[in-house]
Design an enzyme around this catalytic site. Structure first.
Site, PDB file in Angstrom:
ATOM      1  N   SER A 148      68.003  71.636  -0.471  1.00 47.78           N
ATOM      2  CA  SER A 148      67.425  72.296   0.709  1.00 47.78           C
ATOM      3  C   SER A 148      68.052  73.680   0.794  1.00 47.78           C
ATOM      4  CB  SER A 148      67.792  71.489   1.965  1.00 47.78           C
ATOM      5  OG  SER A 148      67.539  72.254   3.132  1.00 47.78           O
ATOM      6  N   TYR A 161      73.403  66.573   7.113  1.00 48.74           N
ATOM      7  CA  TYR A 161      72.343  67.031   6.194  1.00 48.74           C
ATOM      8  C   TYR A 161      72.864  68.158   5.303  1.00 48.74           C
ATOM      9  CZ  TYR A 161      67.533  68.384   4.864  1.00 48.74           C
ATOM     10  OH  TYR A 161      66.376  68.664   4.184  1.00 48.74           O
TER      11      TYR A 161
HETATM   12  N1  LIG Z   1      60.226  69.374   5.110  1.00 46.10           N
HETATM   13  C1  LIG Z   1      61.176  70.305   5.038  1.00 46.10           C
HETATM   14  O1  LIG Z   1      61.163  71.301   5.783  1.00 46.10           O
HETATM   15  C2  LIG Z   1      62.261  70.166   4.014  1.00 46.10           C
HETATM   16  C3  LIG Z   1      63.090  71.288   3.774  1.00 46.10           C
HETATM   17  C4  LIG Z   1      64.100  71.177   2.847  1.00 46.10           C
HETATM   18  C5  LIG Z   1      64.295  69.984   2.160  1.00 46.10           C
HETATM   19  N2  LIG Z   1      63.477  68.919   2.429  1.00 46.10           N
HETATM   20  C6  LIG Z   1      63.734  67.677   1.695  1.00 46.10           C
HETATM   21  O2  LIG Z   1      62.558  67.283   1.018  1.00 46.10           O
HETATM   22  C7  LIG Z   1      62.596  65.872   0.808  1.00 46.10           C
HETATM   23  C8  LIG Z   1      61.272  65.269   1.240  1.00 46.10           C
HETATM   24  O3  LIG Z   1      61.149  65.455   2.617  1.00 46.10           O
HETATM   25  P1  LIG Z   1      59.752  65.564   3.394  1.00 46.10           P
HETATM   26  O4  LIG Z   1      59.853  66.753   4.240  1.00 46.10           O
HETATM   27  O5  LIG Z   1      58.631  65.391   2.459  1.00 46.10           O
HETATM   28  O6  LIG Z   1      59.920  64.295   4.363  1.00 46.10           O
HETATM   29  P2  LIG Z   1      58.976  63.065   4.752  1.00 46.10           P
HETATM   30  O7  LIG Z   1      59.634  62.449   5.925  1.00 46.10           O
HETATM   31  O8  LIG Z   1      57.562  63.485   4.828  1.00 46.10           O
HETATM   32  O9  LIG Z   1      59.119  62.092   3.486  1.00 46.10           O
HETATM   33  C9  LIG Z   1      60.316  61.423   3.203  1.00 46.10           C
HETATM   34  C10 LIG Z   1      59.974  60.087   2.568  1.00 46.10           C
HETATM   35  O10 LIG Z   1      61.220  59.459   2.207  1.00 46.10           O
HETATM   36  C11 LIG Z   1      61.107  58.073   2.475  1.00 46.10           C
HETATM   37  N3  LIG Z   1      62.423  57.458   2.609  1.00 46.10           N
HETATM   38  C12 LIG Z   1      63.276  57.543   3.670  1.00 46.10           C
HETATM   39  N4  LIG Z   1      64.356  56.770   3.426  1.00 46.10           N
HETATM   40  C13 LIG Z   1      64.181  56.194   2.213  1.00 46.10           C
HETATM   41  C14 LIG Z   1      64.945  55.291   1.435  1.00 46.10           C
HETATM   42  N5  LIG Z   1      66.111  54.796   1.876  1.00 46.10           N
HETATM   43  N6  LIG Z   1      64.466  54.910   0.225  1.00 46.10           N
HETATM   44  C15 LIG Z   1      63.266  55.369  -0.219  1.00 46.10           C
HETATM   45  N7  LIG Z   1      62.494  56.219   0.483  1.00 46.10           N
HETATM   46  C16 LIG Z   1      62.947  56.630   1.685  1.00 46.10           C
HETATM   47  C17 LIG Z   1      60.296  58.024   3.781  1.00 46.10           C
HETATM   48  O11 LIG Z   1      59.736  56.736   4.000  1.00 46.10           O
HETATM   49  C18 LIG Z   1      59.259  59.115   3.529  1.00 46.10           C
HETATM   50  O12 LIG Z   1      58.104  58.583   2.903  1.00 46.10           O
HETATM   51  C19 LIG Z   1      63.808  65.380   1.592  1.00 46.10           C
HETATM   52  O13 LIG Z   1      64.879  65.201   0.701  1.00 46.10           O
HETATM   53  C20 LIG Z   1      64.092  66.500   2.556  1.00 46.10           C
HETATM   54  O14 LIG Z   1      65.425  66.531   2.968  1.00 46.10           O
HETATM   55  C21 LIG Z   1      62.473  68.990   3.322  1.00 46.10           C
END
Ligand SMILES: NC(=O)c1ccc[n+]([C@@H]2O[C@H](COP(=O)([O-])OP(=O)(O)OC[C@H]3O[C@@H](n4cnc5c(N)ncnc54)[C@H](O)[C@@H]3O)[C@@H](O)[C@H]2O)c1
Length: 260
Positions: A148, A161
């Protein structure tokens, strides 16, 4: 002249995508599926995972759902065994599952800290532990870990985080050094604010109105908007493909210039 498929060399490969039922993981599954990758969505949200698989397969791509809690050693071990039985190989591992709790260290409960670190950092370790030997057996592969912007700089009210994501960034480098001789490339993608359920949930955690939170997350970036899941998926596709054949141990920041 070289065509797109020759440059990418993705067709027929097998990819694990954790957190594949939603957001960035789902967009990546769709994009890799279109490039003829056989995608496996690993998630704890079975209902959404099966719905995603139906959508992807109905569009003509190949997809499977594996229930897998990335914090569980047994789940990770079993998922890799299942892939070996089904496909005999694993070429791409997108360690993407993550959760966020918007609190500083004083307000954090210990179980919230553990959840964030276990899903976002330990999960990368556990699945990689079992995936790497299978990848190595078949001549190598590509691992992409989701960090991130807040793995590269601090952020407010997100102590666990920031710790987890900074861990992912340096774990990526350590893995790249250790497994390069097996022809396994390991890179980290660092998204900026991207419109997914996770970001919208942050607005709720902070008691902020969703639309203005999303707007304020994008407006000050050089490109003037927040990311779409597909913006990030395209970066993952580059790192998964042979387009990045000599890229390992690096960080690809995809954030509309937010950290510039
Ligand atoms: N959306 C943002 O702004 C952003 C920014 C930087 C980094 N990220 C990172 O991107 C990645 C994806 O995030 P996103 O925004 O698509 O979120 P999201 O919530 O849409 O998707 C996350 C998925 O992870 C699954 N999950 C949660 N715990 C789990 C576990 N123990 N085992 C297996 N699956 C699990 C959830 O069920 C969900 O389907 C994450 O690592 C997040 O930290 C997101």
């Amino acid at each position: 002249m070289m065509n797109y498929e020759e440059l990418m060399q993705l067709a027929g490969k097998v990819a694990f995508i954790t957190g594949g039922a939603s957001g960035i993981g789902l967009a990546t599954a769709k994009l890799l599926g279109e490039a003829k990758v056989r995608v496996v969505l690993l998630d704890i949200n079975e209902e959404q995972g099966l719905k995603a698989v139906k959508e992807i397969t109905e569009s003509g791509s190949e997809a499977t759902f594996f229930w897998c809690d990335v914090t569980s050693n047994d789940d990770c071990k079993n998922a890799v065994k299942r892939a070996e039985d089904m496909f005999g190989r694993l070429d791409i591992l997108f360690n993407n599952a993550g959760v966020i709790r918007r609190k500083n260290v004083v307000d954090h409960l210990e179980e919230e800290w553990d959840l964030v670190l276990n899903v976002s950092l330990k999960g990368v370790f556990l699945l990689s532990k079992y995936a790497i030997p299978l990848m190595a057996k078949n001549g190598g592969g590509s691992i992409i870990n989701t960090g991130s912007g807040w793995g590269l700089k601090g952020g407010d009210g997100a102590a666990s985080y920031c710790a987890a994501k900074a861990g992912v960034v340096n774990l990526t480098k350590a893995m790249a050094i250790d497994h390069g001789t097996d022809n396994i490339r390991v890179n980290c993608i660092c998204p900026g604010d991207t419109d997914t359920p996770l970001l919208r949930d942050e607005a709720r955690q902070l008691h902020l109105e969703e639309t203005s939170f999303l707007h304020s997350s994008g407006v000050n970036r050089p490109l003037g908007r927040i990311g779409t899941p597909n913006d990030i998926a395209k970066g993952v596709m580059f790192l998964a493909s042979e387009m990045s054949s000599w890229v390992t141990g690096t960080v690809l920041t995809v954030d509309g210039g937010g950290l510039a």
